[in-house]
Design an enzyme around this catalytic site. Structure first.
Site, short mmCIF file in Angstrom:
data_model
loop_
_atom_site.label_atom_id
_atom_site.label_comp_id
_atom_site.label_asym_id
_atom_site.label_seq_id
_atom_site.Cartn_x
_atom_site.Cartn_y
_atom_site.Cartn_z
N SER A 39 0.79 -1.23 0.00
CA SER A 39 0.00 0.00 0.00
C SER A 39 0.82 1.28 0.00
O SER A 39 0.25 2.36 -0.13
CB SER A 39 -0.96 0.00 1.18
OG SER A 39 -2.07 -0.80 0.88
N TYR A 85 -10.89 2.42 5.29
CA TYR A 85 -9.83 2.09 4.34
C TYR A 85 -10.35 1.09 3.32
O TYR A 85 -10.81 0.01 3.67
CB TYR A 85 -8.65 1.51 5.10
CG TYR A 85 -7.38 1.47 4.32
CD1 TYR A 85 -6.42 2.47 4.45
CD2 TYR A 85 -7.12 0.44 3.44
CE1 TYR A 85 -5.24 2.44 3.73
CE2 TYR A 85 -5.94 0.40 2.72
CZ TYR A 85 -5.01 1.40 2.86
OH TYR A 85 -3.84 1.35 2.14
N SER A 86 -10.30 1.45 2.06
CA SER A 86 -10.79 0.58 1.00
C SER A 86 -9.84 0.61 -0.19
O SER A 86 -9.62 1.66 -0.80
CB SER A 86 -12.19 1.02 0.55
OG SER A 86 -12.60 0.27 -0.58
N ASN A 87 -9.30 -0.55 -0.53
CA ASN A 87 -8.39 -0.63 -1.68
C ASN A 87 -9.09 -0.29 -2.99
O ASN A 87 -8.45 0.17 -3.94
CB ASN A 87 -7.80 -2.03 -1.74
CG ASN A 87 -6.85 -2.29 -0.60
OD1 ASN A 87 -5.79 -1.70 -0.51
ND2 ASN A 87 -7.24 -3.17 0.32
N GLY A 141 2.99 -0.56 3.95
CA GLY A 141 2.24 -1.46 3.08
C GLY A 141 2.73 -2.88 3.20
O GLY A 141 3.81 -3.13 3.74
#
Length: 426
Positions: free
Chosen positions: A123, A229-231, A375
């Protein structure tokens, strides 16, 4: 990598969702679920590097030839001894630049972890992606408060979702890697761990496929009414870059950031499974039919995370990039200030979330505000930290091995120890 599997990035957050809580982002999550070995790690002595220029252009004092930093090497070794397969660390401060590592390059071998090795940054990719989007904002080609649906109409997005919300994780979009809620409810997304992921680790996903999966699930909250939090937000950001520029995400990354900064060790792999150049191996520990197994996952197709976490880099390149960003070389001051303005509902181990990075206050006894984005992806973790002026940086990679350790306990303590040594040592 998703922040989600990603790192202890979180134990990190405890992401706030208007009622929903997302799985910890980054290194934390993955490190919690992947076990790693306490190896008798071979030690690679730290070395001092020549002086470099700070982000503001002034010189950082050159380290004396052969100067050692035993306090930093000790922390690296302690982290490996806690159960990780290997680690490399790069620190730049008033004493100059130092690199060191501990652990083994491959389980069962004796070769040490290279201090110039490539690794999957998970990330930390999001900071690169956010920077690209903000450069387009600076050029007037897209507005931070533009409805994303105006640029990407094919998805039928809620028109209240703006570009800012993607970068800040306030869109309410379901995370395509799965959504975790405070009451313990888990709504699965694509497989990203365990036997199911291992069996499909070379599968190719299209970004549009990931977005449509997320949109087939209920939103976690109304746009702008929470933080989670969202990818998926950053997969969409990558698609937005392609739509606005007419070029691929990878080409735009090379054209705007990698080539201008000379980041020769950094790549956007797309669907390519290998890691080019010297690197340590990463491993994934999982259960199959009641038995624990360990597999080398150095080679894996990162298309499942796309612009949210696919990149590969080095500690030197990440240091160059993060210093350039904080020093104002990549964005105008007004947008850098917005990038550093955190959402009040975000928070956790890494601080509060702005636009593509975390803002953490280490207190007056340390360095004060420290900017970061960590990440992880299966087998690898990355740490990327800098003071606002870019004059003090800490970049690290961690590789996972085959021993079972409690990531929720081990990683936060290891990170705290490292941050105190680097950012409170003066």
């Amino acid at each position: 990598m998703p922040e989600n599997t990603e790192s202890t990035e979180n134990t990190e957050s405890g992401a706030r969702v208007a009622g929903a809580r997302r799985r910890p982002s980054g290194l934390g999550e993955i490190l919690r679920r992947v076990a790693v070995p306490a190896l008798a790690a071979a030690l690679l002595a730290g070395t001092a590097a020549p002086g470099v220029a700070a982000a503001d252009g002034t010189a950082v004092p050159e380290a004396a030839p052969g100067q050692d930093r035993p306090e930093l090497q000790k922390v690296v070794q302690e982290i490996v001894d806690a159960g990780y397969a290997g680690m490399q660390l790069r620190v730049r401060d008033r004493r100059g630049e130092w690199t060191g590592s501990a652990g083994v390059r491959r389980l069962g071998g004796t070769a040490t972890v290279p201090t110039d090795g490539r690794f999957r940054i998970g990330s930390a990719t999001k900071t690169f992606t956010a920077t690209l989007v903000l450069q387009l904002v600076a050029e007037g080609r897209v507005g931070l408060d533009d409805p994303v649906a105006e640029h990407l109409p094919r998805f039928g997005l809620d028109r209240r979702i703006t570009v800012r919300m993607l970068l800040q994780h306030t869109s309410g979009l379901f995370d395509h890697t799965g959504q975790y809620y405070p009451d313990g409810t888990v709504v699965p997304g694509i497989p990203w761990q365990g036997k199911e992921w291992v069996d499909r680790r070379f599968h190719t996903y299209r970004p549009e496929e990931l977005v449509r999966l997320a949109l087939s699930k209920p939103a976690t909250f109304e746009p702008g009414k929470g933080w989670s939090y969202s990818n998926t937000n950053y997969v969409l950001a990558g698609l937005l870059i392609e739509k606005v520029t007419g070029r691929s995400y990878a080409e735009e990354m090379k054209r705007r950031i990698l080539r201008p900064l000379g980041l020769r060790g950094t790549v956007v792999p797309g669907t390519r499974p290998g890691i080019p150049g010297p690197h340590a191996h990463g491993y994934h520990r999982y259960q199959d039919a009641g038995q624990w197994k360990v597999v080398d996952v150095t080679r894996q197709n990162p298309s499942w995370i796309a612009g949210a976490g696919e990149m590969i880099s080095t500690t030197e390149d990440l240091q160059t990039f993060f210093s350039a960003l904080q020093g104002g070389r990549l964005l105008p001051a007004r947008l850098l200030a917005q990038m550093r303005t955190p959402h009040p509902d975000s928070g956790g181990l890494y601080g509060r979330y702005g636009l593509g990075l975390y803002v953490k206050d280490t207190g007056p006894e340390c360095s004060g505000i420290v900017l970061n984005h960590n990440g992880s992806t299966n087998g690898y973790g990355a740490l990327m930290y800098s003071t606002p002026d870019g004059r003090k940086t800490m970049i690290a990679s961690i590789t996972l091995g085959d021993a079972a350790i409690d990531q929720a306990q081990v990683f936060p303590k290891a990170l705290d120890r490292l941050l105190k040594e680097v950012f409170c040592g003066d």
